[in-house]
Design a protein around this motif. Structure first.
Motif, PDB file in Angstrom:
ATOM      1  N   PHE A 237       0.853  -1.187   0.000  1.00 40.46           N
ATOM      2  CA  PHE A 237       0.000   0.000   0.000  1.00 40.46           C
ATOM      3  C   PHE A 237       0.889   1.237   0.000  1.00 40.46           C
ATOM      4  O   PHE A 237       1.834   1.327   0.788  1.00 40.46           O
ATOM      5  CB  PHE A 237      -0.906  -0.006   1.235  1.00 40.46           C
ATOM      6  CG  PHE A 237      -1.837   1.174   1.306  1.00 40.46           C
ATOM      7  CD1 PHE A 237      -3.078   1.141   0.688  1.00 40.46           C
ATOM      8  CD2 PHE A 237      -1.466   2.337   1.970  1.00 40.46           C
ATOM      9  CE1 PHE A 237      -3.940   2.227   0.749  1.00 40.46           C
ATOM     10  CE2 PHE A 237      -2.309   3.427   2.028  1.00 40.46           C
ATOM     11  CZ  PHE A 237      -3.551   3.370   1.407  1.00 40.46           C
ATOM     12  N   ASP A 238       0.577   2.172  -0.883  1.00 46.18           N
ATOM     13  CA  ASP A 238       1.346   3.408  -0.967  1.00 46.18           C
ATOM     14  C   ASP A 238       0.806   4.403   0.066  1.00 46.18           C
ATOM     15  O   ASP A 238      -0.307   4.910  -0.074  1.00 46.18           O
ATOM     16  CB  ASP A 238       1.241   3.996  -2.377  1.00 46.18           C
ATOM     17  CG  ASP A 238       2.094   5.257  -2.549  1.00 46.18           C
ATOM     18  OD1 ASP A 238       2.773   5.654  -1.582  1.00 46.18           O
ATOM     19  OD2 ASP A 238       2.076   5.829  -3.655  1.00 46.18           O
ATOM     20  N   THR A 239       1.591   4.688   1.089  1.00 42.49           N
ATOM     21  CA  THR A 239       1.127   5.563   2.163  1.00 42.49           C
ATOM     22  C   THR A 239       0.930   7.011   1.697  1.00 42.49           C
ATOM     23  O   THR A 239       0.340   7.820   2.414  1.00 42.49           O
ATOM     24  CB  THR A 239       2.097   5.540   3.355  1.00 42.49           C
ATOM     25  OG1 THR A 239       3.414   5.900   2.901  1.00 42.49           O
ATOM     26  CG2 THR A 239       2.145   4.159   3.979  1.00 42.49           C
ATOM     27  N   ALA A 240       1.405   7.341   0.495  1.00 43.73           N
ATOM     28  CA  ALA A 240       1.173   8.689  -0.033  1.00 43.73           C
ATOM     29  C   ALA A 240      -0.326   8.939  -0.249  1.00 43.73           C
ATOM     30  O   ALA A 240      -0.764  10.082  -0.350  1.00 43.73           O
ATOM     31  CB  ALA A 240       1.934   8.878  -1.335  1.00 43.73           C
ATOM     32  N   ALA A 241      -1.117   7.851  -0.310  1.00 43.61           N
ATOM     33  CA  ALA A 241      -2.565   7.993  -0.496  1.00 43.61           C
ATOM     34  C   ALA A 241      -3.253   8.530   0.757  1.00 43.61           C
ATOM     35  O   ALA A 241      -4.379   9.019   0.694  1.00 43.61           O
ATOM     36  CB  ALA A 241      -3.176   6.643  -0.878  1.00 43.61           C
ATOM     37  N   ILE A 242      -2.596   8.436   1.909  1.00 49.28           N
ATOM     38  CA  ILE A 242      -3.190   8.909   3.162  1.00 49.28           C
ATOM     39  C   ILE A 242      -2.851  10.385   3.347  1.00 49.28           C
ATOM     40  O   ILE A 242      -1.672  10.754   3.343  1.00 49.28           O
ATOM     41  CB  ILE A 242      -2.653   8.099   4.368  1.00 49.28           C
ATOM     42  CG1 ILE A 242      -2.923   6.604   4.166  1.00 49.28           C
ATOM     43  CG2 ILE A 242      -3.292   8.589   5.663  1.00 49.28           C
ATOM     44  CD1 ILE A 242      -2.341   5.732   5.264  1.00 49.28           C
ATOM     45  N   PRO A 243      -3.833  11.251   3.497  1.00 47.51           N
ATOM     46  CA  PRO A 243      -3.542  12.674   3.709  1.00 47.51           C
ATOM     47  C   PRO A 243      -2.705  12.874   4.971  1.00 47.51           C
ATOM     48  O   PRO A 243      -3.027  12.326   6.025  1.00 47.51           O
ATOM     49  CB  PRO A 243      -4.932  13.308   3.861  1.00 47.51           C
ATOM     50  CG  PRO A 243      -5.873  12.339   3.216  1.00 47.51           C
ATOM     51  CD  PRO A 243      -5.280  10.982   3.445  1.00 47.51           C
ATOM     52  N   ALA A 244      -1.641  13.635   4.848  1.00 51.58           N
ATOM     53  CA  ALA A 244      -0.771  13.897   5.987  1.00 51.58           C
ATOM     54  C   ALA A 244      -1.487  14.785   7.003  1.00 51.58           C
ATOM     55  O   ALA A 244      -2.311  15.622   6.632  1.00 51.58           O
ATOM     56  CB  ALA A 244       0.516  14.576   5.527  1.00 51.58           C
ATOM     57  N   PRO A 245      -1.196  14.605   8.296  1.00 51.58           N
ATOM     58  CA  PRO A 245      -1.804  15.477   9.308  1.00 51.58           C
ATOM     59  C   PRO A 245      -1.250  16.890   9.193  1.00 51.58           C
ATOM     60  O   PRO A 245      -0.166  17.088   8.621  1.00 51.58           O
ATOM     61  CB  PRO A 245      -1.394  14.824  10.627  1.00 51.58           C
ATOM     62  CG  PRO A 245      -0.142  14.072  10.315  1.00 51.58           C
ATOM     63  CD  PRO A 245      -0.285  13.622   8.889  1.00 51.58           C
ATOM     64  N   PRO A 246      -1.954  17.888   9.726  1.00 51.91           N
ATOM     65  CA  PRO A 246      -1.436  19.267   9.698  1.00 51.91           C
ATOM     66  C   PRO A 246      -0.110  19.340  10.445  1.00 51.91           C
ATOM     67  O   PRO A 246       0.122  18.558  11.371  1.00 51.91           O
ATOM     68  CB  PRO A 246      -2.516  20.077  10.420  1.00 51.91           C
ATOM     69  CG  PRO A 246      -3.719  19.211  10.454  1.00 51.91           C
ATOM     70  CD  PRO A 246      -3.244  17.802  10.420  1.00 51.91           C
ATOM     71  N   PRO A 247       0.775  20.258  10.058  1.00 46.07           N
ATOM     72  CA  PRO A 247       2.046  20.391  10.776  1.00 46.07           C
ATOM     73  C   PRO A 247       1.808  20.766  12.229  1.00 46.07           C
ATOM     74  O   PRO A 247       0.848  21.469  12.556  1.00 46.07           O
ATOM     75  CB  PRO A 247       2.783  21.505  10.021  1.00 46.07           C
ATOM     76  CG  PRO A 247       1.725  22.205   9.242  1.00 46.07           C
ATOM     77  CD  PRO A 247       0.650  21.220   8.958  1.00 46.07           C
ATOM     78  N   GLU A 248       2.685  20.274  13.098  1.00 40.50           N
ATOM     79  CA  GLU A 248       2.550  20.553  14.529  1.00 40.50           C
ATOM     80  C   GLU A 248       3.123  21.910  14.863  1.00 40.50           C
ATOM     81  O   GLU A 248       4.127  22.344  14.295  1.00 40.50           O
ATOM     82  CB  GLU A 248       3.271  19.479  15.342  1.00 40.50           C
ATOM     83  CG  GLU A 248       2.662  18.095  15.206  1.00 40.50           C
ATOM     84  CD  GLU A 248       3.427  17.070  16.015  1.00 40.50           C
ATOM     85  OE1 GLU A 248       4.006  17.431  17.056  1.00 40.50           O
ATOM     86  OE2 GLU A 248       3.461  15.905  15.609  1.00 40.50           O
ATOM     87  N   GLY A 249       2.477  22.582  15.826  1.00 38.92           N
ATOM     88  CA  GLY A 249       3.003  23.846  16.336  1.00 38.92           C
ATOM     89  C   GLY A 249       4.085  23.590  17.354  1.00 38.92           C
ATOM     90  O   GLY A 249       4.422  22.443  17.677  1.00 38.92           O
ATOM     91  N   PRO A 250       4.683  24.647  17.903  1.00 37.66           N
ATOM     92  CA  PRO A 250       5.753  24.488  18.880  1.00 37.66           C
ATOM     93  C   PRO A 250       5.330  23.788  20.157  1.00 37.66           C
ATOM     94  O   PRO A 250       6.148  23.255  20.883  1.00 37.66           O
ATOM     95  CB  PRO A 250       6.182  25.943  19.166  1.00 37.66           C
ATOM     96  CG  PRO A 250       5.026  26.789  18.723  1.00 37.66           C
ATOM     97  CD  PRO A 250       4.389  26.049  17.593  1.00 37.66           C
ATOM     98  N   ASP A 251       3.992  23.763  20.438  1.00 40.75           N
ATOM     99  CA  ASP A 251       3.511  23.094  21.651  1.00 40.75           C
ATOM    100  C   ASP A 251       3.229  21.625  21.423  1.00 40.75           C
ATOM    101  O   ASP A 251       2.758  20.920  22.302  1.00 40.75           O
ATOM    102  CB  ASP A 251       2.239  23.783  22.162  1.00 40.75           C
ATOM    103  CG  ASP A 251       1.095  23.743  21.137  1.00 40.75           C
ATOM    104  OD1 ASP A 251       1.329  23.285  20.006  1.00 40.75           O
ATOM    105  OD2 ASP A 251      -0.015  24.150  21.484  1.00 40.75           O
ATOM    106  N   GLY A 252       3.526  21.105  20.192  1.00 44.03           N
ATOM    107  CA  GLY A 252       3.324  19.698  19.905  1.00 44.03           C
ATOM    108  C   GLY A 252       1.934  19.362  19.395  1.00 44.03           C
ATOM    109  O   GLY A 252       1.634  18.224  19.091  1.00 44.03           O
TER     110      GLY A 252
END
Length: 255
Positions: A237-252
């Motif tokens: 399965f190509d994991t590129a098919a799964i939308p990536a989560p939003p980038p994390e802020g400095p607080d994690g």
């Protein structure tokens, strides 16, 4: 006294669970939802479901969140902690004050880690059916507020639902099938742990956010978590098919 809105929500959740207990249901996803519902209904800070493996040691199978510190706290209980005692005796251990000397004496590593994580009270509820105990439901609170008898009864009801989900009612009397189901659930959890690591590294994000993205993708497409995890680990399965989560802020947290 429980308000009408609370009673209505409680009824909705048990209907949701009943609807999930169909043939070939996704037990891992259901147990994650039950853990989250414990936090919602019981006003606790975190919940986890621990299952005994073939050697009688408790392993985490699902949690209300996938934060590393919480998972480490559950992992410590393979040999010490209130859940170990709950599993061995089949009796609930509730309203345990982690600041009391007895807790530090009985479970030094567990108690120290729990307090470092910010928890002051813990509860262990058995996963049992008749005389069989298969694990424990662990609850944590960041405040010293006690759980009353009604809350503890509700926690036991949720633990009973988890037990039925794990064992699957139609085969409860067949011990060889029952043992196989326990092992299958634990194996599923190991696969999901591997996938969390793979996706977290790919996206340079936390395992908590990686798990949520993986789970959201699977649920939106009616895929079982274990099946999707198996395909990812095998390279099918190509994991590129799964939308990536939003980038994390400095607080994690996700931005």
């Amino acid at each position: 006294m429980i308000g009408m809105a609370h009673e209505r929500r409680l009824a909705e959740i048990f209907v949701e669970v009943a609807d999930s207990l169909v043939e070939d249901f996704d037990v891992i996803d259901l147990l994650h939802r039950l853990s989250a519902r414990c936090v919602e209904l019981l006003d606790v800070s975190a919940a986890g479901i621990l299952l005994a493996d073939a050697h009688g040691e408790l392993q985490i199978i699902a949690a209300s969140d996938e934060h590393t510190r919480l998972l480490e706290l559950f992992a410590l209980q393979h040999d010490q902690g209130p859940c170990v005692e709950c599993y061995r005796t089949g009796a609930a251990r509730t309203n345990i004050d982690l600041a009391r000397a007895e807790a530090t004496t009985d479970w030094p590593r567990f108690t120290a880690r729990a307090r470092e994580t910010g928890y002051v009270t813990t509860h262990a509820i058995p996963l049992r059916l008749r005389s069989r105990v298969v694990g424990a439901l662990n609850l944590f609170q960041t405040t010293p507020q006690r759980l009353g008898d009604d809350d503890i009864a509700l926690a036991q009801a949720l633990a009973d639902v988890a037990t039925i989900a794990i064992l699957q009612q139609r085969t409860l009397e067949q011990s060889h099938v029952e043992n196989s189901q326990l092992e299958t659930a634990l194996t599923s959890r190991i696969l999901i742990e591997q996938v969390k690591g793979v996706l977290a590294e790919r996206w340079d994000t936390s395992v908590d956010h990686a798990f949520e993205a993986f789970r959201s993708y699977a649920r939106a497409r009616h895929l079982r978590l274990t099946h999707l995890a198996t395909r990812i680990i095998s390279g099918d399965f190509d994991t590129a098919a799964i939308p990536a989560p939003p980038p994390e802020g400095p607080d994690g947290h996700a931005g």
